[in-house]
Design a protein around this motif. Structure first.
Motif, PDB file in Angstrom:
ATOM      1  N   ASN A 137       4.023  -3.972  15.068  1.00  0.00           N
ATOM      2  CA  ASN A 137       5.434  -4.008  15.518  1.00  0.00           C
ATOM      3  C   ASN A 137       6.463  -2.964  15.297  1.00  0.00           C
ATOM      4  N   LYS A 138       7.678  -3.076  15.371  1.00  0.00           N
ATOM      5  CA  LYS A 138       8.625  -2.041  14.932  1.00  0.00           C
ATOM      6  C   LYS A 138       8.669  -1.996  13.646  1.00  0.00           C
ATOM      7  N   VAL A 139       8.582  -3.311  12.930  1.00  0.00           N
ATOM      8  CA  VAL A 139       8.586  -3.290  11.398  1.00  0.00           C
ATOM      9  C   VAL A 139       7.424  -2.445  10.905  1.00  0.00           C
ATOM     10  N   THR A 140       6.214  -2.528  11.496  1.00  0.00           N
ATOM     11  CA  THR A 140       5.144  -1.763  10.888  1.00  0.00           C
ATOM     12  C   THR A 140       5.327  -0.467  10.928  1.00  0.00           C
ATOM     13  N   TYR A 141       5.833   0.268  12.071  1.00  0.00           N
ATOM     14  CA  TYR A 141       5.856   1.565  12.309  1.00  0.00           C
ATOM     15  C   TYR A 141       7.103   2.062  11.408  1.00  0.00           C
ATOM     16  N   ASN A 142       8.075   1.244  11.243  1.00  0.00           N
ATOM     17  CA  ASN A 142       9.505   1.773  10.416  1.00  0.00           C
ATOM     18  C   ASN A 142       8.889   1.786   8.957  1.00  0.00           C
ATOM     19  N   GLU A 143       7.948   1.118   8.527  1.00  0.00           N
ATOM     20  CA  GLU A 143       7.270   1.131   7.169  1.00  0.00           C
ATOM     21  C   GLU A 143       6.640   2.115   7.028  1.00  0.00           C
ATOM     22  N   LEU A 144       5.858   2.600   7.896  1.00  0.00           N
ATOM     23  CA  LEU A 144       4.981   3.797   7.800  1.00  0.00           C
ATOM     24  C   LEU A 144       5.717   5.148   8.009  1.00  0.00           C
ATOM     25  N   TYR A 146       0.792  -1.114   0.109  1.00  0.00           N
ATOM     26  CA  TYR A 146       0.046  -0.033  -0.017  1.00  0.00           C
ATOM     27  C   TYR A 146       0.826   1.148  -0.009  1.00  0.00           C
ATOM     28  N   LEU A 147       2.026   1.310   0.882  1.00  0.00           N
ATOM     29  CA  LEU A 147       2.622   2.509   0.914  1.00  0.00           C
ATOM     30  C   LEU A 147       3.486   2.597  -0.295  1.00  0.00           C
ATOM     31  N   ALA A 148       3.929   1.700  -1.060  1.00  0.00           N
ATOM     32  CA  ALA A 148       4.609   1.677  -2.290  1.00  0.00           C
ATOM     33  C   ALA A 148       4.002   2.365  -3.243  1.00  0.00           C
ATOM     34  N   SER A 149       2.717   2.121  -3.269  1.00  0.00           N
ATOM     35  CA  SER A 149       1.689   2.592  -4.388  1.00  0.00           C
ATOM     36  C   SER A 149       0.739   4.073  -3.872  1.00  0.00           C
ATOM     37  N   ASN A 150       1.496   4.362  -2.517  1.00  0.00           N
ATOM     38  CA  ASN A 150       0.764   5.778  -2.107  1.00  0.00           C
ATOM     39  C   ASN A 150      -0.593   5.972  -1.820  1.00  0.00           C
ATOM     40  N   ARG A 151      -0.984   4.617  -1.181  1.00  0.00           N
ATOM     41  CA  ARG A 151      -2.471   4.364  -0.682  1.00  0.00           C
ATOM     42  C   ARG A 151      -2.537   4.644   0.873  1.00  0.00           C
ATOM     43  N   MET A 152      -2.126   5.874   1.255  1.00  0.00           N
ATOM     44  CA  MET A 152      -1.965   6.013   2.718  1.00  0.00           C
ATOM     45  C   MET A 152      -3.222   5.657   3.681  1.00  0.00           C
ATOM     46  N   GLU A 153      -4.327   5.869   3.159  1.00  0.00           N
ATOM     47  CA  GLU A 153      -5.632   5.730   3.745  1.00  0.00           C
ATOM     48  C   GLU A 153      -5.869   4.215   3.835  1.00  0.00           C
ATOM     49  N   GLU A 154      -5.681   3.491   2.899  1.00  0.00           N
ATOM     50  CA  GLU A 154      -5.712   2.225   3.094  1.00  0.00           C
ATOM     51  C   GLU A 154      -4.513   1.549   3.898  1.00  0.00           C
ATOM     52  N   ALA A 155      -3.668   1.933   4.030  1.00  0.00           N
ATOM     53  CA  ALA A 155      -2.481   1.634   4.722  1.00  0.00           C
ATOM     54  C   ALA A 155      -2.870   1.680   6.138  1.00  0.00           C
ATOM     55  N   ARG A 156      -3.385   2.895   6.758  1.00  0.00           N
ATOM     56  CA  ARG A 156      -3.710   3.069   7.990  1.00  0.00           C
ATOM     57  C   ARG A 156      -4.929   2.171   8.523  1.00  0.00           C
ATOM     58  N   ALA A 157      -5.929   2.065   7.466  1.00  0.00           N
ATOM     59  CA  ALA A 157      -7.050   1.239   7.708  1.00  0.00           C
ATOM     60  C   ALA A 157      -6.371  -0.482   8.026  1.00  0.00           C
ATOM     61  N   LEU A 158      -5.394  -0.596   7.310  1.00  0.00           N
ATOM     62  CA  LEU A 158      -4.791  -2.034   7.551  1.00  0.00           C
ATOM     63  C   LEU A 158      -4.331  -2.113   8.750  1.00  0.00           C
ATOM     64  N   LYS A 214      -5.333  -0.784  11.439  1.00  0.00           N
ATOM     65  CA  LYS A 214      -6.199  -0.902  12.367  1.00  0.00           C
ATOM     66  C   LYS A 214      -6.905  -2.353  12.526  1.00  0.00           C
ATOM     67  N   GLU A 215      -6.990  -2.811  11.211  1.00  0.00           N
ATOM     68  CA  GLU A 215      -7.270  -4.239  11.116  1.00  0.00           C
ATOM     69  C   GLU A 215      -6.523  -5.356  11.724  1.00  0.00           C
ATOM     70  N   MET A 216      -5.230  -4.838  11.624  1.00  0.00           N
ATOM     71  CA  MET A 216      -4.097  -5.537  12.442  1.00  0.00           C
ATOM     72  C   MET A 216      -4.544  -5.848  13.691  1.00  0.00           C
ATOM     73  N   SER A 217      -4.714  -4.737  14.491  1.00  0.00           N
ATOM     74  CA  SER A 217      -4.793  -4.935  15.946  1.00  0.00           C
ATOM     75  C   SER A 217      -6.277  -5.556  16.344  1.00  0.00           C
ATOM     76  N   ALA A 218      -7.245  -5.337  15.414  1.00  0.00           N
ATOM     77  CA  ALA A 218      -8.644  -5.746  15.455  1.00  0.00           C
ATOM     78  C   ALA A 218      -8.384  -7.389  15.470  1.00  0.00           C
ATOM     79  N   ARG A 219      -7.736  -7.958  14.745  1.00  0.00           N
ATOM     80  CA  ARG A 219      -7.322  -9.206  14.433  1.00  0.00           C
ATOM     81  C   ARG A 219      -6.469  -9.881  15.268  1.00  0.00           C
ATOM     82  N   GLY A 220      -6.033  -9.223  16.371  1.00  0.00           N
ATOM     83  CA  GLY A 220      -5.216  -9.820  17.362  1.00  0.00           C
ATOM     84  C   GLY A 220      -3.580  -9.631  16.857  1.00  0.00           C
ATOM     85  N   PHE A 221      -3.181  -8.770  15.835  1.00  0.00           N
ATOM     86  CA  PHE A 221      -1.798  -8.730  15.488  1.00  0.00           C
ATOM     87  C   PHE A 221      -1.321  -7.022  15.526  1.00  0.00           C
ATOM     88  N   PRO A 222      -1.006  -6.827  16.983  1.00  0.00           N
ATOM     89  CA  PRO A 222      -0.397  -5.383  17.127  1.00  0.00           C
ATOM     90  C   PRO A 222       0.380  -5.073  16.186  1.00  0.00           C
TER      91      PRO A 222
END
Length: 687
Positions: free
Chosen positions: A372-379, A348-360, A362-370
């Motif tokens: 992590n550092k890799v996530t934040y570094n990508e953002l 998503y980030l590579a194709s500049n789809r920031m809204e979908e990236a942020r939604a993803l 949120k979905e991670m946390s909802a599914r029990g996958f908070p």
């Protein structure tokens, strides 16, 4: 009688004054005509209106702009903000083949800006290996070899490892062949053995294994368990299991025995994963998809690891649609994990789809996958790439608020965001995060910090960072090219004390310098009027058996330049004599430097021998050579010799007189009051 004598003296003085005024007016007129001949009559009409809107020229791409800067830098005009690696990257992006890139670099190294460009050449291999951009690396290593700056063994080892990852097994052997057998490390021998096993050459495998040391208690074998398993499989096929097992046990390799169908399937999966990764690096998604589909049809157990591998291949190849399709399939199969989410986030980030990236996220946390550092570094990397300062710090705050601490990668990303326009608060906060790291700083982050401080022109901050890290033993991990970058920066800034300290740190921590590193130290001393100290340093290196080969033409030419600037013609000729005695090649730049010294020191009688030496050694003069000789003769009042050199150059037919050369001759004529000759030159220019 007295009145008559006074009038005579007055008349004589008046005549002299009129003569001088006439001479000045004549020279002014000649200069004005020369200006008009070269520059034309200035146009005083109204300014052209700026074209706006759709009539403006389309903005050049970033790659084209870097390439334009490179063309200027080759001529000695301007700098390269992104360094030489950015130039090579832009040429690759513009579709230039490796042969053309090599020609560009060779041409630059033979030109006027060679001294500026040379330090960047040695830094290319480390950057290319870091970014897995090894397509043109063999060419760069060949270039370094040709210019007397061979890369170290560690660079060749890294290239071999990268070639093995890309399944370029022939390339592994070719790279190793560039080195003496005695210099091959255990890791390199292990890579060679693994590559030979992939080529089904068991005898070659055993030959490489035989050179590996016997296993010692507590030591780790250079051969990986996967490599050992591959070799053992080949031995099983050729019914030489006992022989190979004995050799693997001798070197302490970890042998994972696999039996029956399960063992065969595991090996098939591992080979397939390696193939998918190799195709992804080459941007060949159809081939990666074929391997993935074939694996699904083979009946093996399709673990999440396999799906994540193919998902990453889709991201690397830039196919967001393929990513989305596969991601939905993984959800249905229950194969989603935090790695899957982070990989999809990268798409998503590579194709500049920031809204979908942020939604993803949120979905991670909802599914029990908070996250992590890799996530934040990508953002964070996406925000830095888009120059969104506020968004960047919002990500950092969110990361810290989630109880996660920044790591080496986080700091490297933040350092990339710093520029000359960065505010003091941003710079201070980034450096504070670097200082507060719990992990030990590695060479990559150290190098990133150095580059950032140089980029934002905060060498005082860099000095503080160096002092803080010195006590932590960081210099034992730093390679010679990084030292070279720091030494050059402090030398350009006039901080000779820091230059000396960095050189001392290299010696203290037994960091072996390269020819370019030594060149950086010598140049730093020379440009700060420490020519004698630079010469002493060169003498010290010549006394070291393993370093004297690094004292090359460039180093000597830099020393010559230092003595030439300080008008020490005796030292210039002494250095030149030593170069000839040590069989160090002198190029056109070398001779131009010495001829310039002769001109500045009013010692043109010594120039004749230098010109004879140039002819004897088949060193071709250039326009600068002729211009320097003419200037020297004009400055020493030997205008006839200057005209003789000009005629010789014109009859040779290789060069045409330029504005600088004509100005030198006109100045010489003015000094000798040869107005007639000046007018002849002017007529020749206008003809």
């Amino acid at each position: 009688m007295a009145f008559s004598e006074a009038m005579s003296v007055f008349s004589s003085a008046a005549y002299e004054v009129v003569s001088l005024v006439w001479m000045e007016l004549a020279m002014f007129g000649v200069a004005a005509l020369v200006y008009l001949a070269f520059m034309g009559i200035p146009f005083m009409g109204p300014k052209k209106k700026t074209i706006s809107g759709s009539e403006q020229k389309p903005q050049k791409s970033a790659a084209q702009e870097i390439y334009r800067q490179w063309q200027q830098a080759k001529k000695g005009n301007g700098e390269l903000p992104g360094g030489l690696y950015a130039v090579v990257t832009c040429m690759r992006e513009l579709g230039k083949p490796s042969s053309q890139i090599e020609l560009e670099l060779r041409t630059a190294l033979g030109g006027e800006a060679s001294e500026k460009i040379l330090p960047g050449i040695e830094q290319l291999p480390a950057a290319m290996i870091r970014d897995d951009a090894i397509d043109v690396l063999p060419m760069v290593l060949r270039l370094l070899e040709d210019f007397g700056r061979p890369a170290d063994v560690a660079t060749y080892a890294s290239l071999m490892a990268a070639q093995l990852r890309r399944r370029d097994y022939t390339g592994v052997a070719a790279t190793a062949s560039k080195l003496p057998s005695a210099s091959l490390t255990p890791k390199m021998l292990a890579i060679l053995a693994t590559a030979a096993a992939s080529r089904k050459e068991l005898d070659e495998v055993l030959r490489h294994l035989s050179h590996l040391p016997i296993a010692e208690e507590g030591s780790r074998c250079a051969l990986s368990s996967a490599g050992a398993g591959q070799i053992l499989m080949l031995a099983t096929k050729e019914q030489r299991t006992d022989e190979v097992k004995a050799e693997l046990q001798r070197i302490g390799a970890q042998i994972k025995e696999t039996k029956g169908m399960e063992g065969g399937q595991n090996m098939d999966v591992q080979r397939s994963l390696s193939s998918i990764k190799a195709f992804a690096r080459n941007k060949d998604l159809p081939s990666a998809a074929a391997v993935f589909d074939r694996l699904k049809l083979s009946g093996v157990s399709m673990r999440p690891q396999v799906y994540n591998c193919y998902l990453d291949a889709c991201v690397q190849c830039g196919s967001t649609s393929a990513c989305l399709k596969l991601f939905e399939e993984m959800k249905q199969l229950g194969y989603i994990d935090v790695v899957s989410y982070n990989t999809m986030l990268k798409a998503y980030l590579a194709s500049n789809r920031m809204e979908e990236a942020r939604a993803l996220v949120k979905e991670m946390s909802a599914r029990g996958f908070p996250a992590n550092k890799v996530t934040y570094n990508e953002l964070l990397n996406a925000k830095v790439a888009s120059r969104d300062r506020q968004g960047m710090w919002a990500i950092v705050d969110e990361m810290l608020g989630a109880g996660l601490k920044v790591n080496l990668i986080t700091c490297s990303i933040l350092l990339k965001s710093l520029s000359e326009r960065s505010g003091e608060s941003d710079v201070a906060r980034v450096m504070a995060l670097v200082d507060d790291l719990e992990e030990s700083i590695d060479e990559v982050l150290f190098s990133s910090t150095v580059e950032a401080c140089i980029r934002i022109k905060q060498l005082g901050m860099l000095s503080q960072f160096i002092d803080a890290q010195k006590s932590k033993g960081i210099f034992r991990k730093i390679s010679a090219p990084v030292f070279g970058v720091m030494i050059k920066a402090f030398g350009d800034a006039g901080n000779v004390h820091q230059v000396r300290d960095l050189w001392a740190q290299m010696q203290e921590n037994q960091v072996k310098p390269t020819a370019i590193t030594i060149g950086c130290v010598v140049e730093a001393l020379v440009i700060n009027r420490r020519g004698e100290e630079a010469w002493q340093l060169v003498q010290e290196q010549l006394r070291c058996e393993d370093r004297k080969s690094m004292i090359n033409t460039v180093v000597y030419s830099t020393v010559l330049k230092g003595f030439a600037v300080s008008k020490r013609i005796d030292k210039v000729l002494s250095v030149y004599k030593e170069m000839r005695a040590n069989s160090i090649a002198c190029n056109t730049i070398t001779y131009n430097t010495m001829l310039d010294a002769c001109a500045k020191c009013n010692a043109m009688e010594k120039a004749a021998q230098l010109l004879e030496d140039m002819k004897e050694l088949n060193v071709e003069p250039d326009i600068i050579t002729y211009s320097t000789i003419i200037k020297g003769y004009c400055m020493s009042g030997e205008i006839d010799l200057a005209f003789s050199v000009l005629r010789e150059m014109k009859s040779d037919g290789h060069f045409e007189p330029d504005e600088i050369m004509y100005n030198s001759i006109l100045d010489g004529c003015a000094r000798q009051r040869q107005v007639t000759e000046s007018l002849k030159i002017l007529d020749e220019m206008q003809a």
